[in-house]
Motif scaffolding. Structure first.
Motif, short mmCIF file in Angstrom:
data_model
loop_
_atom_site.label_atom_id
_atom_site.label_comp_id
_atom_site.label_asym_id
_atom_site.label_seq_id
_atom_site.Cartn_x
_atom_site.Cartn_y
_atom_site.Cartn_z
N GLN A 1 1.00 -1.60 -0.05
CA GLN A 1 0.67 -0.17 0.15
C GLN A 1 1.20 0.96 0.15
N LYS B 1 0.28 -3.61 -12.11
CA LYS B 1 -0.20 -3.61 -10.97
C LYS B 1 0.26 -3.11 -9.89
N HIS C 1 -3.55 -0.52 -6.62
CA HIS C 1 -5.14 0.08 -6.17
C HIS C 1 -5.98 -0.91 -5.48
N GLN C 2 -7.36 -0.21 -5.50
CA GLN C 2 -8.44 -1.36 -4.50
C GLN C 2 -9.23 -1.36 -5.65
N HIS D 1 -9.12 2.10 -12.57
CA HIS D 1 -8.63 3.05 -12.67
C HIS D 1 -7.43 3.62 -13.66
N ILE E 1 -3.59 9.92 -12.41
CA ILE E 1 -4.12 8.83 -11.62
C ILE E 1 -5.68 8.92 -11.39
N LYS F 1 -7.66 9.63 -8.01
CA LYS F 1 -7.91 8.23 -7.23
C LYS F 1 -6.56 8.19 -6.28
N ASP F 2 -6.31 7.93 -5.07
CA ASP F 2 -6.21 7.29 -4.19
C ASP F 2 -6.55 6.39 -3.42
N ASP F 3 -6.65 5.53 -3.68
CA ASP F 3 -7.46 4.56 -2.65
C ASP F 3 -6.82 3.87 -1.67
#
Length: 399
Positions: free
Chosen positions: A20, A124, A129-130, A134, A146, A172-174
């Motif tokens: 992560q 990936k 990412h989750q 994405h 992103i 977008k930052d999961d």
């Protein structure tokens, strides 16, 4: 079978905690793997050094993500519009055979010619990412942006091609970690209102901090936030557009325009709110206090009231007594079926049931008033268009 509900599906799959914290960030240099296995390509592998486009967009997706798949025809049109200047590449970790079977059968993909990277691990790992879709935007081997999938539009592609800095775009930052430390106030009350937090996910949280209760909402907008709060203390029907009554000068603050991506609209209109309250407050008292504080900060009057609206009314048709007795019916409860129908067709008005809502009925694949009326008639129910007072969320501005 009823038409499939189209929605943005957020899919989660496990990631190691160590993973992560890794991954390329905005502005960092991208080193592509030598090659990746693909389908819908002239060769079974995509050699990345052979891609000479100014802009590469990696679209991480899964075959089970309906919104990802339904975006592919639009993405192919964008690829055709910009030609060699861009390269849009769907990417999935799923097995090649599984993806090929899906691509050959699905209406959205069977004629799609975008090369699809399959059985991916390398890309990936570079961009953990989750949730999908994405998107990773790469220009001259630099990570330019992103984002979520809705950002892939003609307007945004033109901006990406003409700029080397897109830091103002929604990120977008999961794995973004919001401030969740809370604050202890001597008088038992504290309230803070902030703007959109770029990179943070939408979040609602109600928890206990010491001897106080904290409510925190991150990157939210007024209508879903107030509905979330009201739903925590009372049962609400499906709150379709007919149940939302706005008396405001600018409705785009509350409702997303159809000509703008959701990510951009959220960045321009969402906010973050936190408040802390005495633990002695009951649940209903607490929620009503939060609603009042929020409404005051937003300069709004907010209430749940019964207001007239156009609806479809369902009622049981009286029939003559059957001396032989009714046979045991099989099927789906009327209320459940009509709720699914309303979800699948949000453009249609609310449906009200006058009693017998849990009666089992035989369902059919219908999509409009006439089809629904015919199906209900077979089950001894009527359907009519009328005007009724229904529970509604009313929002007016404080002048």
């Amino acid at each position: 079978m009823m038409k499939r509900f189209i929605s943005l599906v957020i899919l989660y799959f496990p990631l190691l905690l160590l993973g992560q914290t890794k991954g390329l960030k905005l502005g960092e240099t991208m080193t592509f793997p030598a090659m990746s296995p693909v389908i819908r390509n002239a060769s079974p592998t995509l050699v990345w050094d052979s891609v000479k486009s100014d802009l590469i967009v990696l679209d991480f997706l899964m075959t089970s993500c309906s919104s990802c798949i339904e975006a592919l025809p639009k993405n192919q049109k964008l690829q055709q519009l910009f030609g060699d200047r861009i390269k849009i590449v769907p990417v999935t970790f799923e097995r090649k055979e599984q993806v090929e079977r899906f691509w050959n059968k699905n209406d959205y993909t069977k004629s799609n010619t975008l090369p699809v990277v399959v059985e991916d691990r390398d890309l990936k790992n570079l961009f953990p990412h989750q949730g999908v879709s994405h998107l990773v935007w790469i220009k001259n081997n630099k990570v330019l942006a992103i984002t979520a999938g809705d950002m892939l539009t003609e307007k945004n592609i033109l901006q990406a091609l003409s700029s080397d800095d897109l830091k103002e775009w929604p990120i977008k930052d999961d794995f973004f970690v919001s401030d969740t430390t809370g604050k202890i106030m001597g008088d038992g009350f504290y309230s803070r209102f902030d703007g959109y937090v770029n990179g943070a996910k939408l979040q609602y949280a109600l928890d206990t901090v010491g001897e106080q209760v904290r409510f925190r909402a991150v990157n939210v907008t007024p209508i879903p936030l107030f509905l979330y709060l009201y739903a925590s203390i009372r049962e609400l029907p499906l709150m379709k557009k007919e149940r939302i009554k706005l008396a405001v000068t600018d409705s785009t603050r509350f409702i997303e325009p159809t000509d703008e991506s959701q990510s951009i609209w959220m960045k321009n209109n969402a906010f973050t709110y936190e408040s802390i309250w005495p633990i002695s407050m009951g649940k209903e008292e607490l929620i009503n206090a939060i609603i009042a504080d929020l409404a005051n900060r937003l300069r709004l009057n907010v209430s749940l009231v019964d207001l007239p609206a156009e609806v479809w009314q369902v009622a049981k048709i009286k029939k003559k007594k059957n001396n032989g007795g009714d046979t045991k019916k099989e099927g789906m409860p009327l209320k459940f079926w009509l709720t699914l129908f309303e979800i699948n067709y949000p453009q249609l008005p609310p449906i009200l049931i006058a009693g017998n809502e849990m009666e089992l009925i035989e369902t059919e694949n219908v999509s409009d008033f006439d089809g629904l009326r015919a199906a209900l008639k077979k089950n001894n129910f009527s359907l009519q268009k009328t005007t009724k007072s229904i529970l509604s969320l009313r929002i007016t501005e404080i002048r």
